[in-house]
Design an enzyme around this catalytic site. Sequence first.
Site, PDB file in Angstrom:
ATOM      1  N   SER A  12     -47.980 -20.961  -2.509  1.00  0.00           N
ATOM      2  CA  SER A  12     -48.213 -19.560  -2.394  1.00  0.00           C
ATOM      3  C   SER A  12     -46.935 -18.837  -1.811  1.00  0.00           C
ATOM      4  O   SER A  12     -46.970 -17.993  -0.983  1.00  0.00           O
ATOM      5  CB  SER A  12     -49.255 -19.104  -1.516  1.00  0.00           C
ATOM      6  N   ALA A  15     -43.360 -17.083  -5.794  1.00  0.00           N
ATOM      7  CA  ALA A  15     -43.506 -17.556  -7.473  1.00  0.00           C
ATOM      8  C   ALA A  15     -44.881 -17.871  -7.718  1.00  0.00           C
ATOM      9  O   ALA A  15     -45.239 -17.121  -8.747  1.00  0.00           O
ATOM     10  CB  ALA A  15     -42.572 -19.265  -7.919  1.00  0.00           C
ATOM     11  N   GLN A  46     -33.954 -13.722   4.327  1.00  0.00           N
ATOM     12  CA  GLN A  46     -33.441 -12.670   4.961  1.00  0.00           C
ATOM     13  C   GLN A  46     -32.720 -11.705   4.235  1.00  0.00           C
ATOM     14  O   GLN A  46     -33.067 -10.658   4.235  1.00  0.00           O
ATOM     15  CB  GLN A  46     -32.452 -13.350   6.187  1.00  0.00           C
ATOM     16  N   GLY A  47     -31.617 -12.332   3.644  1.00  0.00           N
ATOM     17  CA  GLY A  47     -30.689 -11.443   2.853  1.00  0.00           C
ATOM     18  C   GLY A  47     -31.289 -10.476   2.123  1.00  0.00           C
ATOM     19  O   GLY A  47     -30.892  -9.102   2.086  1.00  0.00           O
ATOM     20  N   GLU A 123     -23.263  -9.755  -0.184  1.00  0.00           N
ATOM     21  CA  GLU A 123     -23.179 -11.207   0.030  1.00  0.00           C
ATOM     22  C   GLU A 123     -22.136 -11.663  -0.624  1.00  0.00           C
ATOM     23  O   GLU A 123     -21.519 -11.359  -1.611  1.00  0.00           O
ATOM     24  CB  GLU A 123     -24.518 -11.765  -0.042  1.00  0.00           C
ATOM     25  N   HIS A 251     -26.024 -23.996   3.411  1.00  0.00           N
ATOM     26  CA  HIS A 251     -25.677 -22.733   3.834  1.00  0.00           C
ATOM     27  C   HIS A 251     -24.725 -22.992   4.923  1.00  0.00           C
ATOM     28  O   HIS A 251     -24.792 -23.649   6.033  1.00  0.00           O
ATOM     29  CB  HIS A 251     -27.021 -21.880   4.444  1.00  0.00           C
ATOM     30  N   ARG A 297     -20.397 -19.853  -1.098  1.00  0.00           N
ATOM     31  CA  ARG A 297     -21.228 -20.632  -0.150  1.00  0.00           C
ATOM     32  C   ARG A 297     -20.565 -22.233  -0.014  1.00  0.00           C
ATOM     33  O   ARG A 297     -20.344 -22.553   0.965  1.00  0.00           O
ATOM     34  CB  ARG A 297     -22.730 -20.714  -0.414  1.00  0.00           C
ATOM     35  N   HIS A 358     -29.926 -25.982   2.462  1.00  0.00           N
ATOM     36  CA  HIS A 358     -30.625 -24.801   2.434  1.00  0.00           C
ATOM     37  C   HIS A 358     -31.424 -24.702   1.038  1.00  0.00           C
ATOM     38  O   HIS A 358     -32.501 -23.839   1.046  1.00  0.00           O
ATOM     39  CB  HIS A 358     -29.753 -23.355   2.274  1.00  0.00           C
ATOM     40  N   GLU A 382     -38.339 -22.209  -6.781  1.00  0.00           N
ATOM     41  CA  GLU A 382     -37.245 -23.064  -6.302  1.00  0.00           C
ATOM     42  C   GLU A 382     -37.495 -24.570  -6.972  1.00  0.00           C
ATOM     43  O   GLU A 382     -36.370 -25.485  -7.021  1.00  0.00           O
ATOM     44  CB  GLU A 382     -36.976 -23.341  -4.752  1.00  0.00           C
ATOM     45  N   ARG A 393     -26.048 -21.918  -6.564  1.00  0.00           N
ATOM     46  CA  ARG A 393     -26.554 -20.544  -6.590  1.00  0.00           C
ATOM     47  C   ARG A 393     -25.857 -19.379  -6.046  1.00  0.00           C
ATOM     48  O   ARG A 393     -25.412 -19.719  -4.876  1.00  0.00           O
ATOM     49  CB  ARG A 393     -27.995 -20.754  -6.025  1.00  0.00           C
ATOM     50  N   SER A 398     -32.180 -16.249  -5.782  1.00  0.00           N
ATOM     51  CA  SER A 398     -33.176 -17.179  -5.978  1.00  0.00           C
ATOM     52  C   SER A 398     -34.767 -16.464  -5.902  1.00  0.00           C
ATOM     53  O   SER A 398     -35.463 -16.796  -6.884  1.00  0.00           O
ATOM     54  CB  SER A 398     -33.172 -18.277  -4.998  1.00  0.00           C
ATOM     55  N   LEU A 399     -35.009 -15.387  -5.456  1.00  0.00           N
ATOM     56  CA  LEU A 399     -35.992 -14.720  -5.065  1.00  0.00           C
ATOM     57  C   LEU A 399     -36.090 -13.922  -6.548  1.00  0.00           C
ATOM     58  O   LEU A 399     -37.055 -13.918  -7.052  1.00  0.00           O
ATOM     59  CB  LEU A 399     -36.205 -13.552  -4.036  1.00  0.00           C
TER      60      LEU A 399
END
Length: 550
Positions: A12, A15, A46-47, A123, A251, A297, A358, A382, A393, A398-399
């Site tokens: 949930s 995705a 967050q980002g 970012e 991360h 990263r 991460h 993911e 990535r 990713s979202l």
Amino acid sequence: MEIRTDFLVIGSGVAGLLFALKVCKYGSVAVITKSDCEESSTKYAQGGIASVMAADDSYDLHIRDTLEAGAGLCNEDAVRLVVEKGPERIRELIELGAQFTLREGNSLRGSDNIIDVLDLGREGGHSKRRIVHAADFTGAEVVRALVDVVSKNDNIKVFENHIVIDLITIGKLNSGVEIGSEDDAVIGAYVLERGNGEIKSFLSKITLLATGGAGKVYLYTSNPDIATGDGIAMAYRSGVKIANMEFIQFHPTCLYHPVAKSFLISEAVRGEGGILRLKDGSTFMENYHPLSCLAPRDIVARAIDFEMKRSGDDCVYLDITHLEGYRIRERFPTIYKNCLSFGIDITKTPIPVVPAAHYTCGGVITDLYGRTSIKRLYASGEVACTGVHGANRLASNSLLEALVFSERAASVAFKEMKDTSFDILSVSPWDKGNAVDSDESVVVSNNWDEIRRTMWNYVGIVRSNKRLNRAKRRIDILLEEIREYYWNFIITGDLIELRNIATVADIIIQCAMMRKESRGLHYNIDHPQRDDIHWKRDTVIQYRRTVDRE
Ligand code: FAD
Ligand code: SIN
């Protein structure tokens, strides 16, 4: 108990919820989630969500940045798809009720065009400001909006505190010959209800894996407890093709504090000018990359790892004190409050930080519609390896990938659902064999710690052949122990997760051993160079052995 549903959605997070909303007009949807509906990695994002929304930005630039981060392994078609569909999905989220941060003095109502009013963050690895965000709690806001709509929909039933044990497959597997054959199809899943221990059989025409990543395979991680790689492990056991699991993203900046558990300090802090420092206040990132603190990263994480090993210090520091206090509190309210609760006032002092596992870049291989290598099984988010991320990535992609691929999967899955019937389906209930009640929970927690420590020490930011071999030997022994334990004792949520982190650890090691070069997130001191001649390809693995019970 047997439950029939047109669509079975496992997970949930963003995705799973978006897919459920897309397909619910065509049939019944059961969403299975092992904690409460809101709990997921999505909730802690967050980002924000990377998308081309500004007039001075372009799809080509976002594609270029993504490909560069991916170090030669991205599937360019997948990248183009995700980038070009991004703005549509952002608009849809806003229509569903998500409230993103706007540039000062703006409101969505007064504007015809959201492009003009969204505040866009920056970012690492992005050549433009393109991160759509809700202050520093973007994921929580997306979850709030999606759960709100899902909960009002009569066609979607959410089963909270239900953990999927394994997929149910038909095909050659049932004849006991071999798994991973092209005739196999997924027809549902066995699910444990956590409160009462009941095991239910869910039968479905279409199943979506949306179980997220596997950060908990490592001792230190930014991920919440649900991130135990269940979807990857259960897909693997069913013979589904998995790829690129060596690419675990670390991360660079998680809060370092003796009692803080898994708290991320967003890359957006560096995007707003935050500077990484050593204990004595000196800076170091300029020695590693021209982009300094905003380098990709993997480079920042390796640089911190190197500096910590060199100095023997427990952490480095992220300094955002150049911004005015009110601005920090407004832009990073979650980080400000959380750090303050541990006695760190980030408006006055640098934040102690360390790298942590991460994001799982590899996973269940899908095509551009989220279809896996086995019939009637889709994957998004993911858990999937769509080709978007390659060997590393790009932040906040990713979202975006989850949104785009859940929509794509829904756009074909509903047709496949209509062409499928339950008629031929019947399934034996879960066979618990000779299982007895377990009083050895200490074994579970010991194995749990050992796997995570082994992975952190031997399969972490910097790897070597020797370390990988050591890890393989240890994980093999643990897998054998867990296997024995698994079939002799009554199954619990903890045991399911233990078996899954062990399986995923094994898959990560196998992929890492296969890749004889250093590329993106995979760095092996015995193969320090990138090798485009032999290794510009995915590491694909598939479980094929004949099994009785695995
Ligand atoms: P998740 O959101 O993790 O959801 C997985 C769901 O599956 C959960 O509901 C879980 O309970 C359920 N589940 C798992 N196994 C089972 C099982 N066996 N049975 C039943 N249910 C199961 N990405 C960005 O793009 N931008 C960001 O700013 C960003 N920030 C991040 C910050 C943090 C702290 C973290 C941890 C990640 C961040 N990411 C970010 C990554 C991003 O949040 C995730 O990759 C993304 O949310 C994954 O979404 P998902 O739907 O695939 O999985
Ligand atoms: C962050 O806010 O730093 C996380 C962004 C991401 O993982 O994409």
